[in-house]
Write a protein that holds these residues in place. Structure first.
Motif, mmCIF file in Angstrom:
data_model
loop_
_atom_site.group_PDB
_atom_site.id
_atom_site.type_symbol
_atom_site.label_atom_id
_atom_site.label_comp_id
_atom_site.label_asym_id
_atom_site.label_seq_id
_atom_site.Cartn_x
_atom_site.Cartn_y
_atom_site.Cartn_z
ATOM 1 N N LEU A 130 0.792 -1.396 -0.048
ATOM 2 C CA LEU A 130 -0.070 0.040 0.074
ATOM 3 C C LEU A 130 0.747 1.210 -0.012
ATOM 4 O O LEU A 130 0.711 2.265 -0.912
ATOM 5 C CB LEU A 130 -0.787 0.146 1.162
ATOM 6 C CG LEU A 130 -2.232 -0.889 1.034
ATOM 7 C CD1 LEU A 130 -2.870 -0.812 2.396
ATOM 8 C CD2 LEU A 130 -3.088 -0.218 -0.155
ATOM 9 N N ALA A 131 2.107 1.313 0.982
ATOM 10 C CA ALA A 131 2.673 2.487 0.935
ATOM 11 C C ALA A 131 3.299 2.843 -0.569
ATOM 12 O O ALA A 131 3.671 3.844 -0.873
ATOM 13 C CB ALA A 131 3.770 2.331 2.114
ATOM 14 N N TRP A 132 3.788 1.689 -1.161
ATOM 15 C CA TRP A 132 4.665 1.870 -2.331
ATOM 16 C C TRP A 132 3.676 2.313 -3.586
ATOM 17 O O TRP A 132 4.169 3.324 -4.110
ATOM 18 C CB TRP A 132 5.277 0.489 -2.784
ATOM 19 C CG TRP A 132 5.779 0.423 -3.810
ATOM 20 C CD1 TRP A 132 6.928 1.081 -4.372
ATOM 21 C CD2 TRP A 132 5.539 -0.253 -5.281
ATOM 22 N NE1 TRP A 132 7.353 0.604 -5.581
ATOM 23 C CE2 TRP A 132 6.608 -0.018 -6.338
ATOM 24 C CE3 TRP A 132 4.256 -0.930 -5.747
ATOM 25 C CZ2 TRP A 132 6.359 -0.371 -7.528
ATOM 26 C CZ3 TRP A 132 4.093 -1.380 -6.875
ATOM 27 C CH2 TRP A 132 5.084 -1.357 -7.963
ATOM 28 N N VAL A 133 2.307 1.815 -3.370
ATOM 29 C CA VAL A 133 1.408 2.238 -4.392
ATOM 30 C C VAL A 133 1.117 3.855 -4.124
ATOM 31 O O VAL A 133 1.083 4.580 -5.022
ATOM 32 C CB VAL A 133 0.150 1.347 -4.350
ATOM 33 C CG1 VAL A 133 -1.085 1.791 -5.204
ATOM 34 C CG2 VAL A 133 0.443 -0.238 -5.044
ATOM 35 N N GLU A 134 0.970 4.165 -3.077
ATOM 36 C CA GLU A 134 0.515 5.680 -2.605
ATOM 37 C C GLU A 134 1.931 6.375 -3.038
ATOM 38 O O GLU A 134 1.558 7.645 -3.417
ATOM 39 C CB GLU A 134 0.478 5.754 -1.083
ATOM 40 C CG GLU A 134 -0.889 5.361 -0.568
ATOM 41 C CD GLU A 134 -2.000 6.290 -1.010
ATOM 42 O OE1 GLU A 134 -1.488 7.507 -1.596
ATOM 43 O OE2 GLU A 134 -3.147 6.022 -0.784
ATOM 44 N N ARG A 135 2.947 5.886 -2.675
ATOM 45 C CA ARG A 135 4.295 6.735 -2.884
ATOM 46 C C ARG A 135 4.223 6.739 -4.450
ATOM 47 O O ARG A 135 4.719 8.028 -5.036
ATOM 48 C CB ARG A 135 5.441 6.060 -2.574
ATOM 49 C CG ARG A 135 6.713 6.792 -2.477
ATOM 50 C CD ARG A 135 6.497 7.992 -1.559
ATOM 51 N NE ARG A 135 7.875 8.852 -1.609
ATOM 52 C CZ ARG A 135 7.921 9.985 -1.712
ATOM 53 N NH1 ARG A 135 7.005 10.916 -1.199
ATOM 54 N NH2 ARG A 135 9.016 10.719 -1.742
ATOM 55 N N ARG A 136 4.118 5.935 -5.151
ATOM 56 C CA ARG A 136 4.199 5.986 -6.664
ATOM 57 C C ARG A 136 3.058 6.944 -7.382
ATOM 58 O O ARG A 136 2.899 7.092 -8.499
ATOM 59 C CB ARG A 136 4.223 4.666 -7.325
ATOM 60 C CG ARG A 136 5.636 4.118 -7.146
ATOM 61 C CD ARG A 136 5.587 2.891 -7.882
ATOM 62 N NE ARG A 136 5.147 2.843 -8.846
ATOM 63 C CZ ARG A 136 5.636 2.439 -10.154
ATOM 64 N NH1 ARG A 136 6.880 1.875 -9.945
ATOM 65 N NH2 ARG A 136 4.823 2.241 -11.465
ATOM 66 N N GLY A 137 1.759 7.411 -6.670
ATOM 67 C CA GLY A 137 0.665 7.867 -7.287
ATOM 68 C C GLY A 137 -0.183 6.738 -7.900
ATOM 69 O O GLY A 137 -0.736 7.608 -8.773
ATOM 70 N N GLY A 138 -0.090 5.686 -7.541
ATOM 71 C CA GLY A 138 -0.747 4.489 -8.221
ATOM 72 C C GLY A 138 -2.187 4.310 -7.852
ATOM 73 O O GLY A 138 -2.930 3.418 -8.443
ATOM 74 N N MET A 139 -2.671 4.862 -6.635
ATOM 75 C CA MET A 139 -4.142 4.528 -6.323
ATOM 76 C C MET A 139 -5.074 5.273 -7.311
ATOM 77 O O MET A 139 -4.729 6.112 -8.153
ATOM 78 C CB MET A 139 -4.417 5.162 -4.998
ATOM 79 C CG MET A 139 -3.965 4.598 -3.771
ATOM 80 S SD MET A 139 -4.379 2.840 -3.641
ATOM 81 C CE MET A 139 -3.698 2.309 -2.260
#
Length: 171
Positions: A64-73
């Protein structure tokens, strides 16, 4: 701020790597189970339980943190094009603040569940074998808490005007 941003990057990448290892372990375990069924006619004990209580939680919550960091949500920008740059910044600020609150509440609620399961020693029985499941309950609060930290970093970047571009297409 760049130190915190770099630390957030490293932490989110590390968790995504751990989740990737979880995917590989799950693939190996399921393939071994299928091979065992084909060769011996019997499944490996507790494959379904390991996938359900460990692998899937690892794969679903740690990145989740990685997806949030990449702006992938997933985001819906119905009115974004109509907003002025200042109002778009206010919108981003409100969305990030709401994201922090939601992730923090989910981390807290899932933490309470994890502690309750730890205290009771939660387990399942598969083929007359006791499989301890309480450790898996600590993966969702870890994923939610770290996602809250990442969104907090984004919130601070918006407040200070040090926003970074979305990292959707970076490896």
């Amino acid at each position: 701020m760049s130190y915190i941003s770099g630390l957030a990057d490293k932490l989110s990448r590390m968790l995504a790597f751990v989740a990737a290892i979880g995917v590989l372990a799950m693939m190996i375990h399921v393939c071994a189970d299928i091979l065992s069924r084909v060769l011996t006619g019997a499944s490996l004990p507790a494959t379904v339980e390991m996938v359900s209580y460990y692998y899937m939680l690892l794969v679903a919550f740690l990145p989740l943190a990685w997806v949030e960091r990449r702006g992938g949500m997933i985001s819906v920008e119905l009115l974004d094009f109509m907003l002025s740059p200042r109002m778009r910044r206010v919108s981003d600020l409100l969305i990030a603040a709401l994201g922090v609150v939601i992730y923090a509440v989910m981390a807290y609620a899932s933490w309470l569940t994890a502690v309750r399961n730890y205290e009771t020693g939660t387990f399942v029985v598969a083929l007359q074998t006791k499989i301890i499941t309480w450790p898996g309950y600590f993966l969702p609060p870890a994923g939610f808490a770290l996602a809250a930290i990442i969104v907090t970093v984004r919130l601070l970047q918006i407040i200070t005007g040090n926003e970074e571009p979305a990292r959707e297409h970076q490896a």
